[in-house]
Design a protein around this motif. Structure first.
Motif, PDB file in Angstrom:
ATOM      1  N   TYR A 182       0.415  -8.253  -6.397  1.00 42.99           N
ATOM      2  CA  TYR A 182       0.394  -7.334  -5.265  1.00 42.99           C
ATOM      3  C   TYR A 182       0.909  -8.046  -4.016  1.00 42.99           C
ATOM      4  O   TYR A 182       0.716  -9.258  -3.844  1.00 42.99           O
ATOM      5  CB  TYR A 182      -1.030  -6.829  -4.989  1.00 42.99           C
ATOM      6  N   SER A 225       1.493  -6.844   0.362  1.00 51.81           N
ATOM      7  CA  SER A 225       1.489  -5.771   1.359  1.00 51.81           C
ATOM      8  C   SER A 225       1.842  -6.354   2.718  1.00 51.81           C
ATOM      9  O   SER A 225       1.568  -7.529   2.989  1.00 51.81           O
ATOM     10  CB  SER A 225       0.128  -5.079   1.424  1.00 51.81           C
ATOM     11  N   GLN A 275       3.784  -3.542  -5.950  1.00 51.28           N
ATOM     12  CA  GLN A 275       3.063  -3.912  -7.170  1.00 51.28           C
ATOM     13  C   GLN A 275       4.102  -4.256  -8.228  1.00 51.28           C
ATOM     14  O   GLN A 275       4.896  -3.408  -8.632  1.00 51.28           O
ATOM     15  CB  GLN A 275       2.196  -2.755  -7.648  1.00 51.28           C
ATOM     16  N   TYR A 314       3.160  -1.402   0.304  1.00 54.62           N
ATOM     17  CA  TYR A 314       2.540  -2.138  -0.793  1.00 54.62           C
ATOM     18  C   TYR A 314       3.538  -2.281  -1.939  1.00 54.62           C
ATOM     19  O   TYR A 314       4.213  -1.317  -2.316  1.00 54.62           O
ATOM     20  CB  TYR A 314       1.293  -1.410  -1.302  1.00 54.62           C
TER      21      TYR A 314
END
Length: 364
Positions: free
Chosen positions: A249, A251, A240, A238
């Protein structure tokens, strides 16, 4: 004789230079192949190197001061719509004078000079990293030589010559040994399981890049019509990325592994109980999906989860996940050496304290 060549095996490649000069360049310290010396995060670490000056006698370098500056920067570049919120944050700057004129304010002529330098690093520094998508982001470090020179322009007393090179920084951890006590994973779905009993665990939650981990899985199938189709395991990464008003974000699955139902083995003496220790390798051969270590800086955060999904025939699927920390780990040999150095250092400190105590007793 003036040395007019650069040993490329002992110097950073040309591609690493941000500001270059053919007769002023950096090289690594003897017997080293990079600037970083020591395992940052485990032991005291420093940046060492040599600034080399090779100028012809007919055109010497005039200077009264030479500084080495080490800077760390965090950069996030947004798309065209949001580019006003681009982040360029300098989070560390260390400066050292490595040469100064013997007569203050008097410029001296230099044709050949090698200036070694050493910069201790604070332990909190994040590792260098580069994210290319979905938003270009990086943490990077620069070594810069700042050379004061007489100005060629009217009204200015001095000018500055700069030579700068990228200085990669890596953080390290000691090898992670599996614990004897299993760590339960968190179930993220709660279906009616039709007589399925399960147990999914980890042996560790700090994972070394390039290493393997074991995921013990236990299944008991009370309903004879239900059986396992496959078990999917993945490491999900992930990203951020933060700015003034918005957080982005992203992922993606970095490493995947599968175990099919016909690979499961019954526990001896049972008819419906299965146990497997799924091996999961944290190795990526595709450079587009290289595993990045976990990072938590002011504007860039990277974290990871291990996810497990068990697919059944004639029963709902179940899912598990657990947040983990991903790190670079040193080899066992280097870990043993560092442990021995610490032991000797602690004994040396204790001996000094004991000697001081005896001395205080004698004088009192």
């Amino acid at each position: 004789m003036t040395k007019d060549y650069i040993d490329l095996t002992k110097s950073p490649p040309k591609s690493q230079y941000k500001d270059s000069c053919k007769n002023i360049y950096f090289s690594y310290s003897p017997n080293n192949s990079n600037f970083q010396q020591g395992y940052l995060g485990i032991q005291q670490t420093k940046i060492t190197g040599i600034l080399n000056i090779r100028r012809p006698i007919t055109n010497p370098l005039l200077t009264d001061k030479i500084e080495i500056i080490f800077t760390g920067n965090e950069f996030v570049k947004w798309n065209e719509v949001e580019m006003g919120n681009n982040i360029n944050n300098k989070f560390i700057e260390l400066s050292y004078v490595i040469w100064e004129s013997s007569i203050k304010g008097v410029y001296q002529k230099i044709t050949e000079l090698d200036l070694p330098f050493e910069i201790p690093l604070p332990d909190y520094l994040p590792a260098s990293l580069l994210l290319k998508r979905p938003i270009a982001s990086k943490i990077y470090y620069i070594l810069k030589a700042k050379i004061s020179r007489p100005s060629k322009y009217f009204g200015l007393k001095c000018d500055v010559k700069r030579v700068s090179v990228i200085c990669p920084i890596t953080r390290w951890n000691l090898p992670m040994n599996p614990t004897s006590q299993l760590i339960p994973m968190i179930r993220t779905s709660n279906p009616t399981l039709k007589g399925v009993d399960y147990d999914v665990n980890l042996t560790q939650t700090t994972l070394g890049i390039g290493n393997s981990i074991i995921i013990p899985i236990s299944l008991t199938l009370e309903n004879m019509k239900v059986y396992v189709k496959r078990i999917k395991i993945c490491l999900k990464e992930y990203h951020q990325l933060m700015q003034k008003k918005v957080v982005h974000y992203n992922s993606e699955n970095i490493v995947k592994s599968e175990v099919f139902g016909d690979q499961l083995m019954l526990v001896s003496g049972t008819m419906n109980k299965y146990e497997i220790k799924a091996k999961f390798d944290l190795i990526t051969r595709n450079q587009e999906k290289q595993i990045l270590p976990s990072v938590h800086s002011d504007y860039i955060v990277i974290w990871h989860k291990i996810k497990v999904k068990i697919d059944f025939y004639d029963a709902p699927d179940i899912k598990f996940e657990k947040e983990v920390k991903v790190v670079n780990t040193i080899c066992e040999e280097d870990a043993s050496m560092i442990t021995e150095e610490r032991r000797r250092s602690n004994w040396s400190k204790m001996d000094k304290l004991s000697a001081r105590a005896v001395y205080n007793m004698l004088i009192n």
